[in-house]
Design a protein around this motif. Structure first.
Motif, mmCIF file in Angstrom:
data_model
loop_
_atom_site.group_PDB
_atom_site.id
_atom_site.type_symbol
_atom_site.label_atom_id
_atom_site.label_comp_id
_atom_site.label_asym_id
_atom_site.label_seq_id
_atom_site.Cartn_x
_atom_site.Cartn_y
_atom_site.Cartn_z
ATOM 1 N N THR A 261 -26.098 24.938 -11.647
ATOM 2 C CA THR A 261 -25.743 23.769 -10.841
ATOM 3 C C THR A 261 -26.688 22.595 -11.054
ATOM 4 O O THR A 261 -26.426 21.517 -10.534
ATOM 5 C CB THR A 261 -25.707 24.143 -9.344
ATOM 6 N N ILE A 262 -27.743 22.790 -11.789
ATOM 7 C CA ILE A 262 -28.594 21.656 -12.150
ATOM 8 C C ILE A 262 -28.268 21.293 -13.596
ATOM 9 O O ILE A 262 -28.659 21.976 -14.526
ATOM 10 C CB ILE A 262 -30.097 21.992 -11.985
ATOM 11 N N GLY A 263 -27.482 20.244 -13.763
ATOM 12 C CA GLY A 263 -27.211 19.716 -15.092
ATOM 13 C C GLY A 263 -25.921 20.143 -15.769
ATOM 14 O O GLY A 263 -25.470 19.485 -16.698
ATOM 15 N N TYR A 264 -25.295 21.229 -15.355
ATOM 16 C CA TYR A 264 -24.126 21.731 -16.085
ATOM 17 C C TYR A 264 -22.859 21.860 -15.255
ATOM 18 O O TYR A 264 -21.764 21.759 -15.790
ATOM 19 C CB TYR A 264 -24.441 23.103 -16.693
ATOM 20 N N LEU A 265 -23.008 22.129 -13.993
ATOM 21 C CA LEU A 265 -21.851 22.487 -13.168
ATOM 22 C C LEU A 265 -21.967 21.849 -11.788
ATOM 23 O O LEU A 265 -23.047 21.850 -11.193
ATOM 24 C CB LEU A 265 -21.807 24.017 -13.018
ATOM 25 N N ARG A 266 -20.855 21.311 -11.324
ATOM 26 C CA ARG A 266 -20.768 20.823 -9.945
ATOM 27 C C ARG A 266 -19.596 21.519 -9.275
ATOM 28 O O ARG A 266 -18.491 21.542 -9.818
ATOM 29 C CB ARG A 266 -20.519 19.310 -9.914
ATOM 30 N N VAL A 267 -19.844 22.082 -8.117
ATOM 31 C CA VAL A 267 -18.783 22.700 -7.326
ATOM 32 C C VAL A 267 -18.914 22.200 -5.896
ATOM 33 O O VAL A 267 -20.015 22.086 -5.377
ATOM 34 C CB VAL A 267 -18.863 24.249 -7.366
ATOM 35 N N SER A 268 -17.784 21.887 -5.297
ATOM 36 C CA SER A 268 -17.838 21.386 -3.927
ATOM 37 C C SER A 268 -16.436 21.390 -3.324
ATOM 38 O O SER A 268 -15.466 21.767 -3.973
ATOM 39 C CB SER A 268 -18.406 19.962 -3.912
ATOM 40 N N PHE A 269 -16.377 20.980 -2.074
ATOM 41 C CA PHE A 269 -15.113 20.785 -1.374
ATOM 42 C C PHE A 269 -15.000 19.312 -1.030
ATOM 43 O O PHE A 269 -15.987 18.685 -0.646
ATOM 44 C CB PHE A 269 -15.078 21.620 -0.087
ATOM 45 N N ASP A 270 -13.796 18.749 -1.158
ATOM 46 C CA ASP A 270 -13.623 17.358 -0.774
ATOM 47 C C ASP A 270 -13.404 17.256 0.738
ATOM 48 O O ASP A 270 -13.443 18.263 1.447
ATOM 49 C CB ASP A 270 -12.503 16.686 -1.585
ATOM 50 N N TYR A 271 -13.169 16.033 1.219
ATOM 51 C CA TYR A 271 -13.051 15.798 2.665
ATOM 52 C C TYR A 271 -11.924 16.605 3.305
ATOM 53 O O TYR A 271 -11.957 16.923 4.479
ATOM 54 C CB TYR A 271 -12.860 14.301 2.948
ATOM 55 N N SER A 272 -10.890 16.949 2.511
ATOM 56 C CA SER A 272 -9.763 17.704 3.072
ATOM 57 C C SER A 272 -9.950 19.221 2.949
ATOM 58 O O SER A 272 -9.089 19.987 3.346
ATOM 59 C CB SER A 272 -8.464 17.289 2.373
ATOM 60 N N GLY A 273 -11.084 19.633 2.370
ATOM 61 C CA GLY A 273 -11.360 21.062 2.215
ATOM 62 C C GLY A 273 -10.876 21.638 0.900
ATOM 63 O O GLY A 273 -11.008 22.833 0.655
ATOM 64 N N LYS A 274 -10.329 20.784 0.020
ATOM 65 C CA LYS A 274 -9.861 21.240 -1.294
ATOM 66 C C LYS A 274 -11.071 21.394 -2.219
ATOM 67 O O LYS A 274 -11.949 20.537 -2.266
ATOM 68 C CB LYS A 274 -8.875 20.223 -1.875
ATOM 69 N N SER A 275 -11.118 22.504 -2.939
ATOM 70 C CA SER A 275 -12.257 22.735 -3.835
ATOM 71 C C SER A 275 -12.070 21.990 -5.147
ATOM 72 O O SER A 275 -10.947 21.738 -5.579
ATOM 73 C CB SER A 275 -12.398 24.232 -4.110
ATOM 74 N N TYR A 276 -13.204 21.609 -5.733
ATOM 75 C CA TYR A 276 -13.140 21.060 -7.080
ATOM 76 C C TYR A 276 -14.339 21.551 -7.878
ATOM 77 O O TYR A 276 -15.398 21.859 -7.343
ATOM 78 C CB TYR A 276 -13.000 19.535 -7.092
ATOM 79 N N ILE A 277 -14.113 21.632 -9.190
ATOM 80 C CA ILE A 277 -15.112 22.128 -10.131
ATOM 81 C C ILE A 277 -15.228 21.103 -11.253
ATOM 82 O O ILE A 277 -14.221 20.662 -11.799
ATOM 83 C CB ILE A 277 -14.678 23.489 -10.722
ATOM 84 N N PHE B 200 -19.433 14.295 -15.998
ATOM 85 C CA PHE B 200 -18.819 15.499 -15.443
ATOM 86 C C PHE B 200 -17.321 15.277 -15.361
ATOM 87 O O PHE B 200 -16.874 14.232 -14.902
ATOM 88 C CB PHE B 200 -19.400 15.820 -14.066
ATOM 89 N N LYS B 201 -16.557 16.285 -15.834
ATOM 90 C CA LYS B 201 -15.092 16.195 -15.790
ATOM 91 C C LYS B 201 -14.555 17.365 -14.986
ATOM 92 O O LYS B 201 -15.037 18.496 -15.120
ATOM 93 C CB LYS B 201 -14.508 16.255 -17.198
ATOM 94 N N GLU B 202 -13.544 17.076 -14.194
ATOM 95 C CA GLU B 202 -12.951 18.118 -13.356
ATOM 96 C C GLU B 202 -12.155 19.099 -14.214
ATOM 97 O O GLU B 202 -11.469 18.721 -15.157
ATOM 98 C CB GLU B 202 -12.045 17.497 -12.292
ATOM 99 N N VAL B 203 -12.282 20.375 -13.902
ATOM 100 C CA VAL B 203 -11.538 21.427 -14.587
ATOM 101 C C VAL B 203 -10.872 22.313 -13.541
ATOM 102 O O VAL B 203 -11.308 22.366 -12.397
ATOM 103 C CB VAL B 203 -12.449 22.276 -15.510
ATOM 104 N N THR B 204 -9.825 22.990 -13.961
ATOM 105 C CA THR B 204 -9.082 23.845 -13.046
ATOM 106 C C THR B 204 -9.248 25.286 -13.456
ATOM 107 O O THR B 204 -9.032 25.632 -14.625
ATOM 108 C CB THR B 204 -7.584 23.470 -13.054
ATOM 109 N N TYR B 205 -9.635 26.116 -12.517
ATOM 110 C CA TYR B 205 -9.789 27.535 -12.803
ATOM 111 C C TYR B 205 -8.430 28.136 -13.152
ATOM 112 O O TYR B 205 -7.422 27.823 -12.540
ATOM 113 C CB TYR B 205 -10.384 28.268 -11.602
#
Length: 197
Positions: A112-128, A137-142
């Motif tokens: 999570t330092i430098g390679y990966l960001r994971v979180s939830f947006d304001y509506s609770g939807k996860s993003y990677i 950083f570009k969003e990807v879908t599992y």
């Protein structure tokens, strides 16, 4: 006599339960199931990104496996740091772990330092999001294939780890090459563990 046996059984059950509770408290991260799943999905994609880079850019690699996901700074609602460590096998039977100390310098690990960001947006939807060659950083879908822009052509930390491990003789017959190692096996690991590697 029966009463003593029942008391002893009750005490043993309590001790066993307490031991299991303490073991879990010390070794397993304190995450909600939703957050744990998000980190597992994110790290599975990061492992695919790293594994693909190694397979496509290094010849002589037999197998790539990944450590558990090590979490530090867990306060129950967020993680300050989470990382995974690649382990590479050459065709001579040697095995070497990335991210170890070398001449008092800590080699890079990946997370999570430098390679990966994971979180939830304001509506609770996860993003990677995964880091690209440009550092964006570009969003990807599992569950979907890694997009081409996420399949990086340069990972300096991976290259540095390889250079060090080859120079130290921990890996043999591996070199950076466009030929790559198309038959190399990748073993993913998304088990979460508390502490450092």
């Amino acid at each position: 006599m029966k009463k003593k046996i029942l008391i002893m059984i009750a005490v043993l059950v309590m001790l066993g339960s307490g031991g299991i509770y303490m073991y879990n408290k010390l070794t397993k991260p304190n995450l909600s199931p939703k957050t744990a799943k998000l980190y597992q999905h994110g790290f599975r994609l990061l492992e695919e990104q790293i594994g693909t880079y190694i397979k496509e850019n290094y010849s002589g690699v037999e197998k790539i496996e990944f450590s558990q996901i090590y979490i530090t700074g867990d306060d129950g609602s967020s993680m300050l740091n989470a990382e995974v460590v690649p382990i590479v096998y050459d065709s001579y039977g040697n095995k070497a772990k990335f991210g170890e100390m070398y001449k008092n310098f800590q080699q890079p690990a990946y997370g999570t330092i430098g390679y990966l960001r994971v979180s939830f947006d304001y509506s609770g939807k996860s993003y990677i999001e995964l880091s690209t060659d440009s550092g964006e950083f570009k969003e990807v879908t599992y569950g979907q294939s890694l997009p081409e822009e996420i399949k990086v052509r340069e990972m300096k930390d991976v290259d540095f780890n390889f250079e060090t491990l080859i120079r130290e003789g921990k890996l043999k017959g591996i070199e950076k090459s466009d030929e790559g190692s198309p038959k190399a096996e990748i073993i993913y690991n998304v088990k979460l563990s508390k502490g450092e590697e």
